[in-house]
Design a protein around this motif. Structure first.
Motif, PDB file in Angstrom:
ATOM      1  N   GLU A   1       0.844  -1.127  -0.094  1.00 17.04           N
ATOM      2  CA  GLU A   1      -0.008  -0.042   0.142  1.00 17.04           C
ATOM      3  C   GLU A   1       0.995   1.221   0.080  1.00 17.04           C
ATOM      4  O   GLU A   1       1.752   1.232   0.730  1.00 17.04           O
ATOM      5  N   LEU A   2       0.579   2.232  -0.920  1.00 18.28           N
ATOM      6  CA  LEU A   2       1.402   3.422  -0.749  1.00 18.28           C
ATOM      7  C   LEU A   2       0.793   4.545  -0.028  1.00 18.28           C
ATOM      8  O   LEU A   2      -0.548   4.488   0.234  1.00 18.28           O
ATOM      9  N   SER A   3       1.524   5.268   0.511  1.00 16.68           N
ATOM     10  CA  SER A   3       1.328   6.347   1.224  1.00 16.68           C
ATOM     11  C   SER A   3       0.388   7.456   0.364  1.00 16.68           C
ATOM     12  O   SER A   3       0.437   7.465  -0.979  1.00 16.68           O
ATOM     13  N   GLU A   4      -0.282   8.514   0.961  1.00 18.08           N
ATOM     14  CA  GLU A   4      -1.017   9.695   0.043  1.00 18.08           C
ATOM     15  C   GLU A   4       0.120  10.049  -0.870  1.00 18.08           C
ATOM     16  O   GLU A   4      -0.298  10.363  -2.176  1.00 18.08           O
ATOM     17  N   ILE A   5       1.309  10.797  -0.139  1.00 21.15           N
ATOM     18  CA  ILE A   5       2.221  11.415  -1.096  1.00 21.15           C
ATOM     19  C   ILE A   5       2.660  10.271  -2.326  1.00 21.15           C
ATOM     20  O   ILE A   5       3.216  10.867  -3.318  1.00 21.15           O
ATOM     21  N   GLN A   6       2.993   9.279  -1.923  1.00 22.98           N
ATOM     22  CA  GLN A   6       3.520   8.202  -2.693  1.00 22.98           C
ATOM     23  C   GLN A   6       2.724   8.030  -3.939  1.00 22.98           C
ATOM     24  O   GLN A   6       2.959   7.909  -5.053  1.00 22.98           O
ATOM     25  N   ALA A   7       1.445   7.754  -3.473  1.00 23.69           N
ATOM     26  CA  ALA A   7       0.454   7.703  -4.698  1.00 23.69           C
ATOM     27  C   ALA A   7       0.145   8.745  -5.435  1.00 23.69           C
ATOM     28  O   ALA A   7       0.138   8.721  -6.713  1.00 23.69           O
ATOM     29  N   ALA A   8       0.349  10.092  -4.823  1.00 27.61           N
ATOM     30  CA  ALA A   8      -0.034  11.245  -5.644  1.00 27.61           C
ATOM     31  C   ALA A   8       1.175  11.396  -6.620  1.00 27.61           C
ATOM     32  O   ALA A   8       1.047  11.982  -7.679  1.00 27.61           O
ATOM     33  N   SER A   9       2.454  11.132  -6.091  1.00 34.65           N
ATOM     34  CA  SER A   9       3.761  11.156  -7.138  1.00 34.65           C
ATOM     35  C   SER A   9       3.727  10.229  -8.091  1.00 34.65           C
ATOM     36  O   SER A   9       4.134  10.500  -9.324  1.00 34.65           O
ATOM     37  N   LEU A  10       3.415   9.229  -7.970  1.00 31.54           N
ATOM     38  CA  LEU A  10       3.156   7.816  -8.856  1.00 31.54           C
ATOM     39  C   LEU A  10       2.075   8.403  -9.937  1.00 31.54           C
ATOM     40  O   LEU A  10       2.430   8.416 -11.282  1.00 31.54           O
ATOM     41  N   ALA A  11       1.054   9.014  -9.517  1.00 31.24           N
ATOM     42  CA  ALA A  11       0.034   9.449 -10.595  1.00 31.24           C
ATOM     43  C   ALA A  11       0.615  10.670 -11.390  1.00 31.24           C
ATOM     44  O   ALA A  11       0.320  10.805 -12.530  1.00 31.24           O
ATOM     45  N   ALA A  12       1.179  11.455 -10.765  1.00 33.53           N
ATOM     46  CA  ALA A  12       1.907  12.562 -11.506  1.00 33.53           C
ATOM     47  C   ALA A  12       2.921  12.174 -12.161  1.00 33.53           C
ATOM     48  O   ALA A  12       2.824  12.604 -13.661  1.00 33.53           O
ATOM     49  N   PHE A  13       3.615  11.007 -12.061  1.00 32.03           N
ATOM     50  CA  PHE A  13       4.758  10.442 -13.149  1.00 32.03           C
ATOM     51  C   PHE A  13       3.633   9.826 -14.266  1.00 32.03           C
ATOM     52  O   PHE A  13       4.218  10.330 -15.399  1.00 32.03           O
ATOM     53  N   ASN A  14       2.818   9.059 -14.119  1.00 29.64           N
ATOM     54  CA  ASN A  14       2.239   8.518 -15.046  1.00 29.64           C
ATOM     55  C   ASN A  14       1.417   9.468 -15.885  1.00 29.64           C
ATOM     56  O   ASN A  14       1.480   9.381 -17.394  1.00 29.64           O
ATOM     57  N   LYS A  15       0.677  10.555 -15.193  1.00 31.15           N
ATOM     58  CA  LYS A  15      -0.140  11.386 -16.190  1.00 31.15           C
ATOM     59  C   LYS A  15       0.991  12.381 -16.895  1.00 31.15           C
ATOM     60  O   LYS A  15       0.518  12.823 -18.191  1.00 31.15           O
ATOM     61  N   SER A  16       1.884  12.931 -16.467  1.00 30.11           N
ATOM     62  CA  SER A  16       2.873  13.597 -16.991  1.00 30.11           C
ATOM     63  C   SER A  16       3.486  12.981 -18.339  1.00 30.11           C
ATOM     64  O   SER A  16       3.320  13.564 -19.663  1.00 30.11           O
ATOM     65  N   ARG A  17       3.815  11.647 -18.201  1.00 27.42           N
ATOM     66  CA  ARG A  17       4.510  10.850 -19.360  1.00 27.42           C
ATOM     67  C   ARG A  17       3.250  10.525 -20.457  1.00 27.42           C
ATOM     68  O   ARG A  17       3.484  10.585 -21.669  1.00 27.42           O
ATOM     69  N   GLU A  18       2.168  10.109 -19.751  1.00 29.92           N
ATOM     70  CA  GLU A  18       0.924   9.800 -20.751  1.00 29.92           C
ATOM     71  C   GLU A  18       0.531  10.779 -21.597  1.00 29.92           C
ATOM     72  O   GLU A  18       0.395  10.884 -22.804  1.00 29.92           O
ATOM     73  N   ALA A  19       0.460  12.294 -21.063  1.00 32.53           N
ATOM     74  CA  ALA A  19       0.142  13.204 -21.715  1.00 32.53           C
ATOM     75  C   ALA A  19       1.407  13.603 -22.837  1.00 32.53           C
ATOM     76  O   ALA A  19       1.021  13.989 -23.885  1.00 32.53           O
ATOM     77  N   LEU A  20       2.523  13.546 -22.513  1.00 30.43           N
ATOM     78  CA  LEU A  20       3.694  13.959 -23.399  1.00 30.43           C
ATOM     79  C   LEU A  20       3.709  12.764 -24.541  1.00 30.43           C
ATOM     80  O   LEU A  20       3.998  13.065 -25.486  1.00 30.43           O
ATOM     81  N   SER A  21       3.523  11.689 -24.032  1.00 29.71           N
ATOM     82  CA  SER A  21       3.584  10.479 -25.054  1.00 29.71           C
ATOM     83  C   SER A  21       2.727  10.572 -26.285  1.00 29.71           C
ATOM     84  O   SER A  21       2.820  10.349 -27.432  1.00 29.71           O
ATOM     85  N   ALA A  22       1.466  11.052 -25.860  1.00 29.03           N
ATOM     86  CA  ALA A  22      -0.056  11.125 -26.800  1.00 29.03           C
ATOM     87  C   ALA A  22       0.380  12.451 -27.809  1.00 29.03           C
ATOM     88  O   ALA A  22      -0.127  12.523 -28.711  1.00 29.03           O
ATOM     89  N   ALA A  23       1.425  13.284 -27.470  1.00 32.88           N
ATOM     90  CA  ALA A  23       1.525  14.586 -28.305  1.00 32.88           C
ATOM     91  C   ALA A  23       2.565  14.411 -29.438  1.00 32.88           C
ATOM     92  O   ALA A  23       3.473  13.824 -29.539  1.00 32.88           O
ATOM     93  N   GLU A  24       2.235  14.941 -30.593  1.00 32.07           N
ATOM     94  CA  GLU A  24       2.783  15.231 -31.776  1.00 32.07           C
ATOM     95  C   GLU A  24       3.669  16.484 -31.588  1.00 32.07           C
ATOM     96  O   GLU A  24       4.773  16.744 -32.270  1.00 32.07           O
ATOM     97  N   VAL A  25       3.063  17.684 -31.292  1.00 35.00           N
ATOM     98  CA  VAL A  25       3.384  18.706 -30.939  1.00 35.00           C
ATOM     99  C   VAL A  25       3.214  19.155 -29.501  1.00 35.00           C
ATOM    100  O   VAL A  25       2.012  19.130 -28.858  1.00 35.00           O
ATOM    101  N   VAL A  26       4.235  19.694 -28.918  1.00 37.58           N
ATOM    102  CA  VAL A  26       3.996  20.296 -27.487  1.00 37.58           C
ATOM    103  C   VAL A  26       4.432  21.690 -27.442  1.00 37.58           C
ATOM    104  O   VAL A  26       5.501  22.241 -27.803  1.00 37.58           O
ATOM    105  N   VAL A  27       3.458  22.460 -26.702  1.00 45.67           N
ATOM    106  CA  VAL A  27       3.848  23.857 -26.767  1.00 45.67           C
ATOM    107  C   VAL A  27       4.091  24.412 -25.267  1.00 45.67           C
ATOM    108  O   VAL A  27       3.119  23.821 -24.368  1.00 45.67           O
ATOM    109  N   PHE A  28       4.965  25.045 -25.093  1.00 44.05           N
ATOM    110  CA  PHE A  28       5.447  25.458 -23.396  1.00 44.05           C
ATOM    111  C   PHE A  28       5.076  27.030 -23.467  1.00 44.05           C
ATOM    112  O   PHE A  28       5.606  27.671 -24.160  1.00 44.05           O
ATOM    113  N   ALA A  29       4.074  27.190 -22.424  1.00 40.18           N
ATOM    114  CA  ALA A  29       3.972  28.803 -22.297  1.00 40.18           C
ATOM    115  C   ALA A  29       4.249  28.980 -20.902  1.00 40.18           C
ATOM    116  O   ALA A  29       3.659  28.466 -19.825  1.00 40.18           O
ATOM    117  N   PHE A  30       5.121  29.859 -20.599  1.00 45.50           N
ATOM    118  CA  PHE A  30       5.881  30.030 -19.222  1.00 45.50           C
ATOM    119  C   PHE A  30       6.442  31.158 -19.236  1.00 45.50           C
ATOM    120  O   PHE A  30       7.065  32.027 -20.271  1.00 45.50           O
TER     121      PHE A  30
END
Length: 213
Positions: free
Chosen positions: A65-94
């Motif tokens: 079982e993961l702690s709350e912060i561990q679960a959040a970190s793993l979710a952030a890791f997966n979501k960030s990579r899934e979003a980047l993997s699906a993109a053909e063009v990435v726009v950074f506004a910063f």
């Protein structure tokens, strides 16, 4: 359809790079053939990259079982990579904040920067980029002037993004728009910003050319 990921990295409603993001989104909405997704790094509230993520990897592999912060970190890791993997063009506004990128954008990069994902090492230990099939656009704002020979070495926002996204990940730069000097020259701030936003619109048209191919 061309999958476009827009990484929004400014939570200030009146921020100039926020206006660049809004201008890009409004102009891109007029272009057929674009599937646009926004990844707002502030709204995502990504935990800082660190040991909690590595602990999460170990626990997940062991079925523990993961702690709350561990679960959040793993979710952030997966979501960030899934979003980047699906993109053909990435726009950074910063923006440039304190000579570098916002910490929230750094977290997104930390989660996507990894051997075996965005790059690898060959048999001789040389870095090999793994995202050469993607393109990227930079939309950045900085109130001071950092394009002179004297000040350019201090700029670690757009330069950093280029070094990582273009250099390490290997994405092809499609366009870069930088609005600068509006705080240093308040008398001409409106003109500086307006001219920059027109360049953002022009950048969308370059993206439109890809969409119709």
């Amino acid at each position: 359809m061309t999958n476009v990921l827009v990484v929004k990295a400014n939570n200030r409603p009146d921020g100039v790079s926020t206006k660049m993001y809004e201008t890009f989104m409004a102009e891109a909405a007029k272009v057929e053939g674009l599937n646009i997704t926004t990844f707002d790094v502030f709204e995502e509230n990504l935990p800082y990259f660190g040991q909690e993520l590595f602990n999460a990897f170990g626990k997940a592999q062991a079925g523990e079982e993961l702690s709350e912060i561990q679960a959040a970190s793993l979710a952030a890791f997966n979501k960030s990579r899934e979003a980047l993997s699906a993109a053909e063009v990435v726009v950074f506004a910063f923006p440039l904040w304190n000579l570098t990128i916002p910490a929230a954008l750094q977290s997104f990069i930390d989660y996507t920067y990894g051997a075996g994902y965005s790059f690898k090492y060959d048999e001789n230990g040389n870095l090999v980029s793994l995202m050469n099939d993607k393109k990227y656009i930079v939309l950045s704002a900085r109130g001071g002037i950092y394009s002179t020979p004297e000040t350019a070495p201090m700029e670690m926002a757009a330069t950093y993004v280029h070094n990582v996204i273009g250099g390490v990940y290997g994405m092809e730069k499609l366009e870069e728009v930088v609005i600068e000097g509006h705080n240093a020259d308040p008398a001409n701030a409106d003109a500086i910003i307006t001219a920059g936003l027109e360049k953002v619109q022009a950048a969308v048209q370059k993206l439109a050319q890809i969409a119709v191919k």
